[in-house]
Design a protein around this motif. Structure first.
Motif, PDB file in Angstrom:
ATOM      1  N   UNK A  31      34.322  48.648 -29.082  1.00 41.11           N
ATOM      2  CA  UNK A  31      34.304  50.103 -29.060  1.00 41.11           C
ATOM      3  C   UNK A  31      35.694  50.621 -28.730  1.00 41.11           C
ATOM      4  N   UNK A  32      36.151  51.551 -29.502  1.00 41.71           N
ATOM      5  CA  UNK A  32      37.466  52.164 -29.293  1.00 41.71           C
ATOM      6  C   UNK A  32      38.580  51.131 -29.124  1.00 41.71           C
ATOM      7  N   UNK A  33      38.480  50.047 -29.842  1.00 39.86           N
ATOM      8  CA  UNK A  33      39.540  49.039 -29.778  1.00 39.86           C
ATOM      9  C   UNK A  33      39.468  48.091 -28.604  1.00 39.86           C
ATOM     10  N   UNK A  34      38.372  48.170 -27.850  1.00 38.13           N
ATOM     11  CA  UNK A  34      38.197  47.243 -26.728  1.00 38.13           C
ATOM     12  C   UNK A  34      36.950  46.395 -26.973  1.00 38.13           C
ATOM     13  N   UNK A  87      41.735  43.916 -25.379  1.00 36.90           N
ATOM     14  CA  UNK A  87      42.209  45.117 -26.079  1.00 36.90           C
ATOM     15  C   UNK A  87      42.712  44.710 -27.458  1.00 36.90           C
TER      16      UNK A  87
END
Lengths: 139, 132
Positions: free
Chosen positions: A117-120, A53
């Motif tokens: 993607x999306x911070x992951x 993350x």
């Protein structure tokens, strides 16, 4: 969802307890104990999947290196505020990171898939052909 | 490795809510920075794993509530081998003062960071007073 959560929780709690007992600073060589950022390792069929993350980190600021059965993830998380802003609350932090994880198998470098993607960050690491488990039939 | 780090990040905080949830799953309190500029308040919230379609932002009686949903489906086929963090939904509420123009709140989600712009109401903006 329930299955994943409960099994995951158990493992997570166990590991937290182990970390507290084994990895506390008293026994360590450095003042640095827990990894930053946190990462998880999953198994998806025969492949390993490492997830991290790192909200707010851009693709360009992440570097991945694979050698044998190790994966190195390094990069930087930058936090910028507009000029002339006053801070009311500060809970997020900027950091540089550099972590290496050892996997249970050698990695086929040509088949690695990485996605942010999306911070992951998710890195799929397929095993080398010769390191795949072979099934043996009992005659 | 350690000397390269500027600061150790806090781990994820599981939400200890007064009100009980009616659904299963973990809830986390997203780490939040709040800054103030001349025109507005800006909130930056870390919500890794949440995409645009699964964020719900609402204002009710001066309370701003942000909900971010995680889809567990992507973890269903996976077996956990080693874990340092857990995943769950995000939720957090803030009390707004009357200085915020609630009609003009805007939001942006990028790389798992939600940016909320809370413009100040006209009367709350700082005024320069010149000495005559």
């Amino acid at each position: 969802m329930f299955g994943f959560n409960s099994a995951f929780d158990t493992l997570w709690r166990l590991q937290r307890a182990m970390d507290r007992a084994m990895d506390n600073d008293y026994f360590g060589l450095s003042t640095f104990s827990a990894g930053t950022p946190s990462l998880n390792i999953f198994k998806e069929d025969e492949n390993s999947l490492v997830t991290v993350e790192i909200p707010g980190v851009k693709k360009e600021d992440v570097k991945l290196e694979v050698k044998g059965n190790t994966l190195r993830i390094s990069g930087e998380r930058k936090i910028e505020f507009p000029e002339k802003a006053s801070l009311h609350r500060r809970e997020r932090s900027a950091y540089k990171f550099d972590r290496t994880v050892r996997l249970s198998h050698e990695v086929d470098e040509n088949k690695i898939k990485a996605e942010l993607k999306d911070g992951v960050l998710a890195v799929l690491l397929p095993p080398k052909e010769e390191h795949k488990p072979k099934s043996i039939t009992v005659s | 490795m350690s000397e390269k780090k500027d600061m150790v990040t806090g781990t994820k905080h599981e939400l200890k809510s007064e009100e009980e949830k009616t659904e299963q799953g973990k809830f986390y309190k997203p780490a939040t920075d709040i800054i103030e500029t001349k025109e507005d308040l800006v909130l930056y919230m870390d919500m890794p794993g949440v995409n645009k379609g699964s964020v719900d932002i609402r204002v009710e009686k001066n309370q701003l509530t942000v909900d971010g949903r995680i889809y567990y489906s992507r973890y269903e086929a996976l077996k956990a081998q080693y874990a340092e963090y857990n995943v769950g939904h995000y939720t957090r509420s803030f009390q707004l003062s009357s200085e915020i123009d609630q009609e003009k709140i805007s939001a942006k989600l990028e790389d798992g960071v939600l940016t909320l712009n809370l413009p100040k109401a006209e009367q709350a903006k700082p005024k320069q007073i010149s000495v005559s």
